[in-house]
Design an enzyme around this catalytic site. Structure first.
Site, PDB file in Angstrom:
ATOM      1  N   ASP A 163      19.612  -1.724  17.242  1.00 14.94           N
ATOM      2  CA  ASP A 163      21.033  -1.460  16.881  1.00 14.94           C
ATOM      3  C   ASP A 163      21.555  -2.935  16.730  1.00 14.94           C
ATOM      4  OD1 ASP A 163      20.858   1.046  17.205  1.00 14.94           O
ATOM      5  OD2 ASP A 163      22.488   1.356  18.567  1.00 14.94           O
ATOM      6  N   HIS A 187      18.502  -3.995  21.459  1.00 12.82           N
ATOM      7  CA  HIS A 187      19.502  -4.667  20.218  1.00 12.82           C
ATOM      8  C   HIS A 187      18.672  -6.046  19.698  1.00 12.82           C
ATOM      9  CE1 HIS A 187      21.997  -2.056  22.576  1.00 12.82           C
ATOM     10  NE2 HIS A 187      22.817  -2.136  21.609  1.00 12.82           N
TER      11      HIS A 187
END
Ligand SMILES: [Zn+2]
Length: 236
Positions: free
Chosen positions: A54, A200
Protein backbone atom coordinates in the site's frame (compact mmCIF):
# COMPACT_ATOMS: atom_id res chain seq x y z
CA UNK A 1 -25.09 -2.30 6.26
CA UNK A 2 -26.70 -0.30 9.03
CA UNK A 3 -24.99 2.80 10.38
CA UNK A 4 -24.32 1.29 13.84
CA UNK A 5 -21.51 -0.78 12.32
CA UNK A 6 -19.55 2.34 11.49
CA UNK A 7 -20.34 3.80 14.88
CA UNK A 8 -19.10 0.57 16.41
CA UNK A 9 -15.77 1.16 14.72
CA UNK A 10 -15.59 4.63 16.27
CA UNK A 11 -16.20 2.96 19.61
CA UNK A 12 -13.07 0.82 19.18
CA UNK A 13 -10.88 3.91 19.48
CA UNK A 14 -9.99 3.88 15.78
CA UNK A 15 -10.32 7.65 15.51
CA UNK A 16 -8.01 8.27 18.43
CA UNK A 17 -5.48 5.84 16.99
CA UNK A 18 -5.33 7.81 13.76
CA UNK A 19 -4.61 11.21 15.21
CA UNK A 20 -1.00 10.33 16.04
CA UNK A 21 1.99 11.31 13.89
CA UNK A 22 2.16 7.88 12.25
CA UNK A 23 -1.16 6.90 10.75
CA UNK A 24 -1.72 3.37 11.87
CA UNK A 25 -3.58 1.02 9.57
CA UNK A 26 -6.22 -0.89 11.48
CA UNK A 27 -7.64 -4.30 10.82
CA UNK A 28 -11.30 -3.44 11.23
CA UNK A 29 -12.92 -5.95 13.52
CA UNK A 30 -16.04 -5.53 11.45
CA UNK A 31 -14.55 -6.53 8.08
CA UNK A 32 -16.42 -9.77 8.18
CA UNK A 33 -19.70 -8.07 9.03
CA UNK A 34 -19.13 -5.73 6.09
CA UNK A 35 -18.46 -8.71 3.84
CA UNK A 36 -14.99 -7.44 2.83
CA UNK A 37 -12.62 -10.30 1.97
CA UNK A 38 -9.34 -10.50 3.85
CA UNK A 39 -7.99 -13.79 2.48
CA UNK A 40 -7.73 -15.49 -0.91
CA UNK A 41 -10.49 -17.78 -2.12
CA UNK A 42 -9.47 -21.44 -1.61
CA UNK A 43 -9.68 -22.43 -5.29
CA UNK A 44 -8.02 -22.98 -7.66
CA UNK A 45 -4.59 -22.52 -6.03
CA UNK A 46 -4.71 -23.98 -2.51
CA UNK A 47 -1.09 -23.01 -1.68
CA UNK A 48 -1.52 -19.43 -2.81
CA UNK A 49 -0.58 -16.36 -0.80
CA UNK A 50 -0.71 -12.74 -1.95
CA UNK A 51 1.94 -10.14 -1.13
CA UNK A 52 0.45 -6.64 -1.27
CA UNK A 53 1.92 -3.15 -0.94
CA UNK A 54 0.00 0.00 0.00
CA UNK A 55 0.77 3.74 -0.18
CA UNK A 56 3.06 3.92 -3.24
CA UNK A 57 4.48 4.64 -5.61
CA UNK A 58 7.46 5.98 -3.69
CA UNK A 59 10.70 7.13 -5.37
CA UNK A 60 12.93 4.96 -3.15
CA UNK A 61 10.69 2.23 -1.77
CA UNK A 62 8.95 1.13 -4.96
CA UNK A 63 12.07 0.57 -7.12
CA UNK A 64 13.74 -1.33 -4.26
CA UNK A 65 10.69 -3.56 -3.81
CA UNK A 66 10.36 -4.10 -7.57
CA UNK A 67 13.99 -5.21 -7.78
CA UNK A 68 13.62 -7.81 -5.00
CA UNK A 69 10.40 -9.16 -6.54
CA UNK A 70 12.01 -9.31 -10.00
CA UNK A 71 15.09 -11.13 -8.70
CA UNK A 72 12.83 -13.83 -7.27
CA UNK A 73 10.21 -13.81 -10.02
CA UNK A 74 7.43 -13.11 -7.52
CA UNK A 75 4.28 -11.16 -8.46
CA UNK A 76 2.61 -8.72 -6.07
CA UNK A 77 -0.38 -6.41 -5.88
CA UNK A 78 0.16 -2.66 -5.37
CA UNK A 79 -2.64 -0.50 -3.95
CA UNK A 80 -1.69 2.94 -5.30
CA UNK A 81 -2.43 6.41 -3.97
CA UNK A 82 -3.57 8.90 -6.65
CA UNK A 83 -1.52 11.84 -5.37
CA UNK A 84 1.58 9.63 -5.24
CA UNK A 85 0.94 8.45 -8.81
CA UNK A 86 0.72 12.08 -9.99
CA UNK A 87 4.07 12.71 -8.29
CA UNK A 88 5.66 9.51 -9.71
CA UNK A 89 3.73 8.52 -12.87
CA UNK A 90 6.65 6.67 -14.44
CA UNK A 91 7.06 4.49 -11.37
CA UNK A 92 3.39 3.55 -11.49
CA UNK A 93 3.84 2.47 -15.10
CA UNK A 94 6.93 0.45 -14.14
CA UNK A 95 4.87 -1.57 -11.64
CA UNK A 96 2.47 -2.76 -14.33
CA UNK A 97 5.26 -3.18 -16.91
CA UNK A 98 6.93 -5.59 -14.47
CA UNK A 99 3.80 -7.74 -14.51
CA UNK A 100 2.40 -6.82 -11.09
CA UNK A 101 -1.24 -6.05 -10.35
CA UNK A 102 -2.21 -2.46 -9.76
CA UNK A 103 -5.17 -1.60 -7.55
CA UNK A 104 -6.68 1.49 -5.97
CA UNK A 105 -5.97 2.64 -2.42
CA UNK A 106 -7.27 6.23 -2.50
CA UNK A 107 -6.48 9.61 -4.01
CA UNK A 108 -5.57 11.35 -0.75
CA UNK A 109 -4.79 9.19 2.27
CA UNK A 110 -7.66 10.11 4.59
CA UNK A 111 -9.79 8.47 7.23
CA UNK A 112 -13.18 7.66 5.69
CA UNK A 113 -14.87 8.36 9.02
CA UNK A 114 -14.09 12.05 8.47
CA UNK A 115 -15.33 12.27 4.87
CA UNK A 116 -18.75 12.93 3.38
CA UNK A 117 -20.21 10.61 0.77
CA UNK A 118 -19.45 13.22 -1.88
CA UNK A 119 -15.82 13.52 -0.79
CA UNK A 120 -15.43 9.74 -0.85
CA UNK A 121 -16.89 9.40 -4.36
CA UNK A 122 -14.74 12.28 -5.60
CA UNK A 123 -11.60 10.74 -4.07
CA UNK A 124 -12.23 7.37 -5.73
CA UNK A 125 -12.97 8.95 -9.12
CA UNK A 126 -9.80 11.07 -9.07
CA UNK A 127 -7.66 8.07 -8.14
CA UNK A 128 -9.24 5.97 -10.90
CA UNK A 129 -8.53 8.66 -13.50
CA UNK A 130 -4.97 9.19 -12.29
CA UNK A 131 -4.06 5.51 -12.19
CA UNK A 132 -5.59 4.91 -15.61
CA UNK A 133 -3.72 7.87 -17.11
CA UNK A 134 -0.39 6.65 -15.73
CA UNK A 135 -0.72 2.90 -16.25
CA UNK A 136 -3.58 2.29 -18.68
CA UNK A 137 -5.17 0.08 -16.01
CA UNK A 138 -8.85 0.32 -15.10
CA UNK A 139 -8.68 -0.67 -11.44
CA UNK A 140 -11.14 -3.27 -10.19
CA UNK A 141 -9.79 -3.77 -6.65
CA UNK A 142 -9.67 -1.30 -3.79
CA UNK A 143 -8.38 -1.20 -0.21
CA UNK A 144 -9.43 1.50 2.24
CA UNK A 145 -6.81 3.83 3.72
CA UNK A 146 -6.14 2.64 7.29
CA UNK A 147 -8.39 -0.33 6.56
CA UNK A 148 -11.43 1.68 7.59
CA UNK A 149 -14.65 1.12 5.69
CA UNK A 150 -17.95 2.76 6.47
CA UNK A 151 -21.26 1.78 4.84
CA UNK A 152 -21.11 4.93 2.65
CA UNK A 153 -17.53 4.15 1.65
CA UNK A 154 -18.37 0.56 0.71
CA UNK A 155 -21.35 1.74 -1.33
CA UNK A 156 -19.14 4.20 -3.22
CA UNK A 157 -16.49 1.54 -3.83
CA UNK A 158 -19.00 -0.88 -5.30
CA UNK A 159 -20.74 1.81 -7.36
CA UNK A 160 -17.34 2.64 -8.88
CA UNK A 161 -17.01 -0.97 -10.03
CA UNK A 162 -14.38 -1.85 -7.43
CA UNK A 163 -14.13 -4.87 -5.16
CA UNK A 164 -12.87 -4.09 -1.64
CA UNK A 165 -10.10 -6.26 -0.24
CA UNK A 166 -8.31 -6.08 3.10
CA UNK A 167 -5.57 -8.34 4.46
CA UNK A 168 -5.05 -11.22 6.87
CA UNK A 169 -1.35 -10.78 7.78
CA UNK A 170 0.67 -7.61 8.16
CA UNK A 171 4.25 -6.62 8.85
CA UNK A 172 3.17 -3.61 10.97
CA UNK A 173 5.94 -1.88 9.03
CA UNK A 174 4.46 1.62 9.37
CA UNK A 175 5.43 1.84 13.03
CA UNK A 176 8.30 3.99 14.29
CA UNK A 177 9.65 1.09 16.33
CA UNK A 178 9.37 -1.54 13.58
CA UNK A 179 12.63 -3.24 12.60
CA UNK A 180 13.33 -5.54 9.64
CA UNK A 181 13.30 -8.45 12.12
CA UNK A 182 9.95 -7.44 13.65
CA UNK A 183 8.43 -7.00 10.19
CA UNK A 184 9.54 -10.47 9.09
CA UNK A 185 8.18 -11.97 12.32
CA UNK A 186 4.84 -10.13 12.18
CA UNK A 187 4.27 -10.84 8.49
CA UNK A 188 5.34 -14.47 8.34
CA UNK A 189 5.19 -16.05 11.80
CA UNK A 190 1.69 -17.45 11.27
CA UNK A 191 1.61 -17.26 7.48
CA UNK A 192 -0.54 -19.96 5.86
CA UNK A 193 -2.05 -20.68 2.47
CA UNK A 194 -4.76 -18.19 1.57
CA UNK A 195 -3.19 -15.30 3.46
CA UNK A 196 -3.00 -11.78 2.08
CA UNK A 197 0.05 -9.94 3.45
CA UNK A 198 0.02 -6.16 3.90
CA UNK A 199 3.28 -4.21 3.53
CA UNK A 200 4.05 -0.59 2.56
CA UNK A 201 6.48 0.46 -0.17
CA UNK A 202 6.28 4.14 0.79
CA UNK A 203 6.58 6.21 3.98
CA UNK A 204 4.41 9.17 3.01
CA UNK A 205 1.65 8.19 5.45
CA UNK A 206 3.64 6.33 8.07
CA UNK A 207 6.79 6.64 10.14
CA UNK A 208 9.55 8.49 8.25
CA UNK A 209 11.87 6.07 6.49
CA UNK A 210 9.67 3.06 7.32
CA UNK A 211 9.99 1.80 3.74
CA UNK A 212 13.70 1.18 4.36
CA UNK A 213 12.80 -1.41 7.00
CA UNK A 214 10.20 -2.95 4.70
CA UNK A 215 12.77 -3.31 1.92
CA UNK A 216 15.23 -4.96 4.32
CA UNK A 217 12.51 -7.32 5.58
CA UNK A 218 11.09 -8.35 2.22
CA UNK A 219 13.68 -11.04 1.36
CA UNK A 220 13.08 -12.70 4.74
CA UNK A 221 9.31 -12.69 4.20
CA UNK A 222 9.74 -14.19 0.73
CA UNK A 223 12.08 -16.82 2.23
CA UNK A 224 9.27 -17.81 4.60
CA UNK A 225 6.85 -18.03 1.67
CA UNK A 226 9.21 -20.34 -0.22
CA UNK A 227 10.20 -22.45 2.80
CA UNK A 228 6.52 -23.23 3.40
CA UNK A 229 5.97 -24.16 -0.26
CA UNK A 230 3.50 -21.33 -0.66
CA UNK A 231 2.79 -19.97 -4.10
CA UNK A 232 2.75 -16.15 -4.40
CA UNK A 233 -0.06 -14.85 -6.61
CA UNK A 234 -1.65 -11.50 -7.33
CA UNK A 235 -5.10 -10.81 -5.91
CA UNK A 236 -7.80 -12.25 -8.18
ZN1 LIG B 1 -2.42 3.28 3.31
Amino acid sequence: MPLPLALGLIGTGAVVAHTGPALMPLMPPLAKAFGVPRTLPGEPAPQAVAITFDDGPHPEGTPAVLKILADRGIPATFFLVGERVRANPTLAAEITAAGHRVALHCDQHRNALRLTGHQIRDDIARAQETIHAATGVECDLQRAPLGIYTPAFLRAVKQAGLKPWLWSQWGRDWRTRATPESIIKDASESLVAGDVVLLHDGDDYSSKGSHLNTVKALPGILDAVQTRNLDPVVLP
